[in-house]
Design an enzyme around this catalytic site. Structure first.
Site, PDB file in Angstrom:
ATOM      1  N   PRO A 251     -41.569  32.512 -24.142  1.00  0.00           N
ATOM      2  CA  PRO A 251     -40.807  31.590 -25.004  1.00  0.00           C
ATOM      3  C   PRO A 251     -40.296  32.305 -26.248  1.00  0.00           C
ATOM      4  O   PRO A 251     -40.968  33.171 -26.807  1.00  0.00           O
ATOM      5  CB  PRO A 251     -41.858  30.527 -25.374  1.00  0.00           C
ATOM      6  CG  PRO A 251     -42.891  30.608 -24.295  1.00  0.00           C
ATOM      7  CD  PRO A 251     -42.948  32.036 -23.878  1.00  0.00           C
ATOM      8  N   GLU A 461     -62.603  50.725 -27.018  1.00  0.00           N
ATOM      9  CA  GLU A 461     -61.441  51.367 -26.376  1.00  0.00           C
ATOM     10  C   GLU A 461     -61.836  52.693 -25.746  1.00  0.00           C
ATOM     11  O   GLU A 461     -61.330  53.056 -24.680  1.00  0.00           O
ATOM     12  CB  GLU A 461     -60.316  51.571 -27.393  1.00  0.00           C
ATOM     13  CG  GLU A 461     -59.788  50.295 -28.032  1.00  0.00           C
ATOM     14  CD  GLU A 461     -59.343  49.273 -27.000  1.00  0.00           C
ATOM     15  OE1 GLU A 461     -58.937  49.646 -25.888  1.00  0.00           O
ATOM     16  OE2 GLU A 461     -59.416  48.065 -27.314  1.00  0.00           O
TER      17      GLU A 461
END
Length: 647
Positions: A251, A461
């Site tokens: 959107p 990570e």
């Protein structure tokens, strides 16, 4: 049923009366000529035999005029040539054929000598009448020669061929209002041109050259503009033009703005349509009529683009169930008929837009319909700067917007427009000209990440990276950790990330899928091993580690037949997989076992490579980001990476 009986008119006197009644209305005369021309294509009508004819007339606004002309087309031959008139006219405009109405129509067809059924294009004919009819014909466009003859007969006026050619393109309702007795033809033509001008006038706005960050969509749109120009010039046929395209993207990426810019760049009419717009008209019959009306408008204004917004709201027939299933199936079927029906689509380009292309019915995107898929993603830095320039409309011409463009990474075009609007408001409140600081002041302020949270992000990570290297799963590009974030309740807070380059072609074998699941669980395993416990950072939303790992495990068990069972339980798209997970307790248990097994597996890898994890995490904290080469150097300087056995 509307019935007209004209009896007692015979011979020459009847003909004179017929002509005098017909010539009282110029638009009715034109409608009569069109209907007679269509009916003469039916042999029974030409031979003055009994007949049952279905007549489809154009334009809802003109239906009453055609309806009035129908009595002359149907009764006229009986009036002129004598004989008892045994004729019945049935009209239908915008309402469905109920079973009762169908039975009445069949009874009338069997009883009457002549039956003429007149409907508008959106209504159609019952299948039972199609079997009984001698012909189903459509009234064609008005002919200039009929305009010239009708003006002379009805108005006593002379019309030039050029004027007649224009009048033949105007709706009958407008002709009726403009061409009145005593008014000059030239003045009437001027009024008609003004009357139809709003329909043809294009709303001002950007073209494709004014929009930025469109990527593949912009390139396709410019190609279409070139193809349409070549088609108009006769250099290529319509079969060489992309007639259907599906736009997809998150959107706010400007799909509706793109459609308007596309139409302006191509110099064609834009017709807007959507399920919500059509449903607002009323019940199913009204919805279908509005849907067909949109396609009729596109056809009447060809070349044109019909833009179907939020087309994924139409749904997929494979997933319909419950009380509304039949309703939804009829909507999809009607849309398919409109997109690829029997009537010609030459000159009409269909652009569908959606956020979720996987929810579309497969028939909508097959070859010949919306067979080209173009994705509009969030704009890159150059695109964001261009979008800012467009919305600034000449303000800050010499300002360097690169810092603002960098700070708005991940923003949509709609969000950038809002940013400029807020900066304008800030300048207005200060009663001064807008400056660059007004834009910067409206940017969300980044908040420094606490040291302990930043270390956790670095460990997390690094866990992904070490597991991926150990399993040789994916090609590492870089790994990073942020020092500050912009708080946003609408989005997951991302403190860092590991970037991998996927193979262009994947085998998707048993071991490869398990390795992919393992890499996604490497972050939370590293947190547990190095920090003693894991945080909620591995889950919490779509796109998170647990979300993607769960989907892979679900596909492994329920779709690919690589797990404990071979049964196919769901397709490999997210919606079907998660629905199957909620409904099947045993599937839930099997998926959970896969995830727990892979978590144990990667925990062993992290424990074995603990020095590597700590070394890479420390370097990551110091530098903020590391390339694949830098990670390998650190690992080589530690204990050295140990490749583990797959499985």
């Amino acid at each position: 049923m509307d019935k007209y009986k004209l009896v007692g008119f015979r011979g020459e006197g009847g003909q004179n009366s017929f002509r005098s009644r017909l010539q009282r209305s110029f638009p009715r005369f034109l409608a009569y000529c069109g209907m007679m021309r269509a009916c003469r294509s039916v042999p029974q009508f030409r031979r003055r035999k009994s007949y049952a004819i279905g007549l489809s007339v154009p334009g809802d606004a003109d239906f009453d005029i055609y309806n009035a002309a129908a009595s002359y087309a149907a009764h006229g031959r009986a009036i002129v040539h004598g004989g008892d008139d045994d004729t019945e006219i049935v009209t239908r405009n915008g309402s469905r054929w109920t079973k009762t109405r169908e039975m009445e129509l069949l009874a009338t067809s069997a009883k009457r000598h002549r039956v003429l059924v007149v409907v508008d294009k959106g209504t159609g004919f019952p299948d039972s009448f199609r079997l009984a009819a001698d012909g189903i014909v459509a009234v064609g466009p008005i002919l200039p020669r009929h305009v010239i003859a009708g003006a002379k007969l009805c108005l006593g006026a002379d019309v030039t061929p050029e004027q007649a050619a224009f009048i033949a393109t105007v709706p009958l309702a407008i002709i009726s209002a403009a061409m009145r007795p005593g008014r000059s033809i030239s003045h009437a033509v001027t009024l008609m041109k003004k009357a139809i001008q709003p329909k043809q006038k294009e709303v001002s706005g950007p073209t494709l050259d004014d929009l930025h960050g469109l990527g593949e969509a912009g390139a396709w749109g410019r190609e279409l503009a070139t193809d349409l120009a070549d088609w108009r010039a006769g250099r290529i046929g319509w079969e060489d033009v992309d007639r259907g395209v599906l736009l997809s993207g998150p959107p706010g990426t400007g799909k509706t703005t793109f459609a308007g810019a596309l139409a302006r760049s191509c110099g064609v009419r834009l017709v807007l349509g959507s399920l919500a717009r059509w449903q607002a008209k009323g019940h199913l019959g009204d919805l279908l009529k509005a849907m067909r009306g949109a396609f009729d408008e596109a056809r009447e204004n060809a070349p044109s683009i019909i833009f179907l917004d939020e087309i994924d709201a139409v749904g997929d027939r494979e997933r319909f169930n419950g009380d509304n299933a039949q309703y939804c199936v009829e909507v999809v079927s009607a849309l398919l008929e409109c997109i690829d029906g029997a009537e010609s689509r030459e000159g009409i380009v269909i652009v569908g837009a959606c956020n979720h292309p996987h929810r579309l019915d497969a028939a909508l995107v097959r070859a010949g319909r919306l067979d080209r898929h173009v994705r509009i993603s969030f704009p890159d830095q150059e695109g964001r700067e261009g979008i800012l320039r467009w919305h600034l409309q000449g303000l800050l011409p010499d300002a360097d917007l690169s810092a603002v463009a960098v700070a708005t990474e991940g923003w949509s075009g709609a969000s950038l427009e809002q940013l400029v609007r807020q900066a304008r408001r800030r300048a207005r409140r200060g009663r001064r000209e807008m400056v660059l600081d007004d834009l910067s002041a409206e940017l969300p302020r980044p908040v420094a990440i606490p040291a302990e949270m930043r270390r956790r992000a670095a460990v997390h990570e690094t866990g992904h990276v070490i597991v991926a290297l150990a399993l040789a799963c994916g090609e590492l590009v870089s790994v990073s950790v942020e020092s500050a974030i912009v708080p946003d309740p609408q989005r997951l807070q991302n403190g860092g990330g590991a970037c991998f380059r996927d193979k262009s072609i994947k085998e998707r074998t048993h071991d490869e899928l398990l390795d992919s699941i393992a890499v996604r669980l490497g972050g939370i395993a590293a947190e547990e091993v190095i920090l003693g416990q894991r945080s909620a950072g591995g889950g919490g939303g779509r796109g998170s580690d647990l979300h993607t790992a769960t989907l892979l495990a679900l596909a492994f068990e329920a779709s690919y037949g690589l797990g404990e069972g071979l049964a196919y339980l769901a397709g490999d798209d997210e919606e079907e997989l998660l629905a199957a997970l909620k409904l099947d307790r045993f599937l839930h248990e099997r998926v959970d076992r896969i995830l727990l097994d892979q978590l144990r597996r990667v925990t062993e890898i992290i424990e074995r490579q603990r020095l590597d994890v700590e070394g890479v995490a420390a370097a990551l904290l110091a530098k903020g980001s590391l390339s694949a080469g830098e990670v390998r150097e650190i690992v080589a300087g530690q204990s050295g990476l140990q490749l583990v056995e797959q499985g």
